[in-house]
Design a protein around this motif. Structure first.
Motif, PDB file in Angstrom:
ATOM      1  N   ARG A 130       0.855  -1.199   0.000  1.00 16.98           N
ATOM      2  CA  ARG A 130       0.000   0.000   0.000  1.00 16.98           C
ATOM      3  C   ARG A 130       0.881   1.235   0.000  1.00 16.98           C
ATOM      4  O   ARG A 130       1.911   1.268   0.682  1.00 16.98           O
ATOM      5  CB  ARG A 130      -0.908   0.010   1.225  1.00 16.98           C
ATOM      6  CG  ARG A 130      -1.976  -1.068   1.114  1.00 16.98           C
ATOM      7  CD  ARG A 130      -3.076  -1.050   2.125  1.00 16.98           C
ATOM      8  NE  ARG A 130      -3.654   0.165   2.587  1.00 16.98           N
ATOM      9  CZ  ARG A 130      -4.751   0.741   2.077  1.00 16.98           C
ATOM     10  NH1 ARG A 130      -5.354   0.225   1.046  1.00 16.98           N
ATOM     11  NH2 ARG A 130      -5.244   1.827   2.624  1.00 16.98           N
ATOM     12  N   PRO A 131       0.462   2.259  -0.724  1.00 17.11           N
ATOM     13  CA  PRO A 131       1.241   3.510  -0.743  1.00 17.11           C
ATOM     14  C   PRO A 131       1.301   4.137   0.656  1.00 17.11           C
ATOM     15  O   PRO A 131       0.367   4.006   1.456  1.00 17.11           O
ATOM     16  CB  PRO A 131       0.456   4.415  -1.697  1.00 17.11           C
ATOM     17  CG  PRO A 131      -0.453   3.511  -2.460  1.00 17.11           C
ATOM     18  CD  PRO A 131      -0.696   2.313  -1.587  1.00 17.11           C
ATOM     19  N   ARG A 132       2.403   4.830   0.950  1.00 15.52           N
ATOM     20  CA  ARG A 132       2.618   5.462   2.251  1.00 15.52           C
ATOM     21  C   ARG A 132       1.446   6.356   2.631  1.00 15.52           C
ATOM     22  O   ARG A 132       1.002   6.352   3.775  1.00 15.52           O
ATOM     23  CB  ARG A 132       3.932   6.269   2.215  1.00 15.52           C
ATOM     24  CG  ARG A 132       4.182   7.192   3.375  1.00 15.52           C
ATOM     25  CD  ARG A 132       4.219   6.575   4.773  1.00 15.52           C
ATOM     26  NE  ARG A 132       4.855   5.308   4.856  1.00 15.52           N
ATOM     27  CZ  ARG A 132       4.539   4.366   5.778  1.00 15.52           C
ATOM     28  NH1 ARG A 132       3.610   4.572   6.678  1.00 15.52           N
ATOM     29  NH2 ARG A 132       5.158   3.228   5.808  1.00 15.52           N
ATOM     30  N   GLU A 133       0.908   7.130   1.698  1.00 18.42           N
ATOM     31  CA  GLU A 133      -0.204   8.039   1.987  1.00 18.42           C
ATOM     32  C   GLU A 133      -1.418   7.272   2.535  1.00 18.42           C
ATOM     33  O   GLU A 133      -2.040   7.683   3.518  1.00 18.42           O
ATOM     34  CB  GLU A 133      -0.605   8.809   0.720  1.00 18.42           C
ATOM     35  CG  GLU A 133      -1.778   9.750   0.925  1.00 18.42           C
ATOM     36  CD  GLU A 133      -2.155  10.459  -0.368  1.00 18.42           C
ATOM     37  OE1 GLU A 133      -3.359  10.588  -0.612  1.00 18.42           O
ATOM     38  OE2 GLU A 133      -1.247  10.878  -1.122  1.00 18.42           O
ATOM     39  N   LEU A 134      -1.735   6.136   1.932  1.00 17.21           N
ATOM     40  CA  LEU A 134      -2.869   5.332   2.413  1.00 17.21           C
ATOM     41  C   LEU A 134      -2.564   4.690   3.765  1.00 17.21           C
ATOM     42  O   LEU A 134      -3.439   4.594   4.623  1.00 17.21           O
ATOM     43  CB  LEU A 134      -3.245   4.274   1.379  1.00 17.21           C
ATOM     44  CG  LEU A 134      -3.799   4.813   0.053  1.00 17.21           C
ATOM     45  CD1 LEU A 134      -4.087   3.667  -0.911  1.00 17.21           C
ATOM     46  CD2 LEU A 134      -5.036   5.658   0.288  1.00 17.21           C
ATOM     47  N   LEU A 135      -1.310   4.253   3.954  1.00 19.49           N
ATOM     48  CA  LEU A 135      -0.921   3.696   5.252  1.00 19.49           C
ATOM     49  C   LEU A 135      -1.069   4.756   6.346  1.00 19.49           C
ATOM     50  O   LEU A 135      -1.577   4.471   7.431  1.00 19.49           O
ATOM     51  CB  LEU A 135       0.515   3.168   5.205  1.00 19.49           C
ATOM     52  CG  LEU A 135       0.747   1.926   4.340  1.00 19.49           C
ATOM     53  CD1 LEU A 135       2.236   1.659   4.201  1.00 19.49           C
ATOM     54  CD2 LEU A 135       0.024   0.724   4.908  1.00 19.49           C
ATOM     55  N   ASP A 136      -0.638   5.973   6.058  1.00 17.51           N
ATOM     56  CA  ASP A 136      -0.757   7.054   7.038  1.00 17.51           C
ATOM     57  C   ASP A 136      -2.225   7.362   7.345  1.00 17.51           C
ATOM     58  O   ASP A 136      -2.583   7.603   8.500  1.00 17.51           O
ATOM     59  CB  ASP A 136      -0.044   8.310   6.545  1.00 17.51           C
ATOM     60  CG  ASP A 136       1.470   8.148   6.513  1.00 17.51           C
ATOM     61  OD1 ASP A 136       1.985   7.202   7.146  1.00 17.51           O
ATOM     62  OD2 ASP A 136       2.133   8.969   5.843  1.00 17.51           O
ATOM     63  N   GLN A 137      -3.070   7.340   6.324  1.00 19.08           N
ATOM     64  CA  GLN A 137      -4.509   7.569   6.546  1.00 19.08           C
ATOM     65  C   GLN A 137      -5.102   6.461   7.416  1.00 19.08           C
ATOM     66  O   GLN A 137      -5.884   6.730   8.331  1.00 19.08           O
ATOM     67  CB  GLN A 137      -5.249   7.642   5.207  1.00 19.08           C
ATOM     68  CG  GLN A 137      -4.966   8.886   4.411  1.00 19.08           C
ATOM     69  CD  GLN A 137      -5.579   8.829   3.012  1.00 19.08           C
ATOM     70  OE1 GLN A 137      -6.354   7.941   2.695  1.00 19.08           O
ATOM     71  NE2 GLN A 137      -5.211   9.803   2.185  1.00 19.08           N
ATOM     72  N   ASP A 138      -4.743   5.207   7.125  1.00 15.61           N
ATOM     73  CA  ASP A 138      -5.235   4.076   7.920  1.00 15.61           C
ATOM     74  C   ASP A 138      -4.763   4.185   9.368  1.00 15.61           C
ATOM     75  O   ASP A 138      -5.538   3.955  10.301  1.00 15.61           O
ATOM     76  CB  ASP A 138      -4.756   2.748   7.331  1.00 15.61           C
ATOM     77  CG  ASP A 138      -5.384   2.429   5.979  1.00 15.61           C
ATOM     78  OD1 ASP A 138      -6.368   3.098   5.579  1.00 15.61           O
ATOM     79  OD2 ASP A 138      -4.869   1.498   5.319  1.00 15.61           O
ATOM     80  N   ALA A 139      -3.488   4.559   9.545  1.00 12.65           N
ATOM     81  CA  ALA A 139      -2.946   4.703  10.897  1.00 12.65           C
ATOM     82  C   ALA A 139      -3.706   5.771  11.675  1.00 12.65           C
ATOM     83  O   ALA A 139      -4.033   5.582  12.851  1.00 12.65           O
ATOM     84  CB  ALA A 139      -1.453   5.046  10.836  1.00 12.65           C
ATOM     85  N   ALA A 140      -4.015   6.878  11.023  1.00 10.63           N
ATOM     86  CA  ALA A 140      -4.758   7.956  11.690  1.00 10.63           C
ATOM     87  C   ALA A 140      -6.166   7.493  12.074  1.00 10.63           C
ATOM     88  O   ALA A 140      -6.642   7.795  13.175  1.00 10.63           O
ATOM     89  CB  ALA A 140      -4.836   9.181  10.780  1.00 10.63           C
ATOM     90  N   ARG A 141      -6.814   6.761  11.205  1.00  9.23           N
ATOM     91  CA  ARG A 141      -8.169   6.265  11.511  1.00  9.23           C
ATOM     92  C   ARG A 141      -8.149   5.334  12.726  1.00  9.23           C
ATOM     93  O   ARG A 141      -9.016   5.408  13.593  1.00  9.23           O
ATOM     94  CB  ARG A 141      -8.758   5.541  10.305  1.00  9.23           C
ATOM     95  CG  ARG A 141      -9.084   6.482   9.143  1.00  9.23           C
ATOM     96  CD  ARG A 141      -9.641   5.738   7.981  1.00  9.23           C
ATOM     97  NE  ARG A 141     -11.015   5.355   8.308  1.00  9.23           N
ATOM     98  CZ  ARG A 141     -11.825   4.757   7.469  1.00  9.23           C
ATOM     99  NH1 ARG A 141     -11.417   4.435   6.266  1.00  9.23           N
ATOM    100  NH2 ARG A 141     -13.047   4.434   7.828  1.00  9.23           N
ATOM    101  N   ILE A 142      -7.145   4.458  12.777  1.00  9.19           N
ATOM    102  CA  ILE A 142      -7.046   3.532  13.903  1.00  9.19           C
ATOM    103  C   ILE A 142      -6.706   4.280  15.183  1.00  9.19           C
ATOM    104  O   ILE A 142      -7.337   4.047  16.224  1.00  9.19           O
ATOM    105  CB  ILE A 142      -6.003   2.431  13.598  1.00  9.19           C
ATOM    106  CG1 ILE A 142      -6.481   1.569  12.422  1.00  9.19           C
ATOM    107  CG2 ILE A 142      -5.753   1.571  14.849  1.00  9.19           C
ATOM    108  CD1 ILE A 142      -5.396   0.680  11.820  1.00  9.19           C
TER     109      ILE A 142
END
Length: 141
Positions: free
Chosen positions: A124-136
């Motif tokens: 997964r692209p870093r941007e999507l990983l960062d978004q997922d991390a923020a949601r969690i």
């Protein structure tokens, strides 16, 4: 197992059903899996009926982990074939949980044991990983 069926792990803990007990303390019981992935496959089960990981308190979670660590050490010393250990916990039907009483699998592993863990791993692209991390992070209790 539906909500109407009796819990096999509760029956084992109560002594109404036989099991190969390898460890027991005030919080957890560890038994040999009757359908082991490999010889020595152990299930660590809380004594109290807890259907899911989200319903577990920190003390019980720590007791499960502590027992699993001790059992992993014992498996390596036991003489059973054990070149590594896999810990696995299925939480919910979609994750493969079949008995809805929380339990952690402690599985001895060795080359050629036939145990497989597969998935369609996707980068997964870093941007999507960062978004997922923020949601969690934002959903943490």
């Amino acid at each position: 197992m539906s909500a109407d069926e009796p819990c096999v792990f509760c029956a084992i803990i109560a002594g109404r059903t036989e099991a190969g007990i390898v460890h027991a303390d005030e919080t957890v019981v560890a038994i040999l899996d009757h359908q082991p992935a490999t010889p020595g496959h152990v299930l660590v089960i809380p004594r109290r009926h807890i259907p899911s990981l989200a319903e577990t308190d920190d003390a019980t979670g720590a007791a499960i982990w502590r027992a699993a660590r001790r059992i992993a050490t014992a498996l390596r010393r036991s003489g059973l074939r054990c070149d590594g250990i896999r810990l696995s916990l299925a939480d919910g039907e979609a994750a493969g949980q079949e008995v809805f009483h929380l339990h952690l699998h402690v599985v001895p592993r060795f080359p050629g044991d036939g145990v497989t863990v597969t998935a369609d791993w996707k980068k997964r692209p870093r941007e999507l990983l960062d978004q997922d991390a923020a949601r969690i992070r934002n959903a943490l209790p």
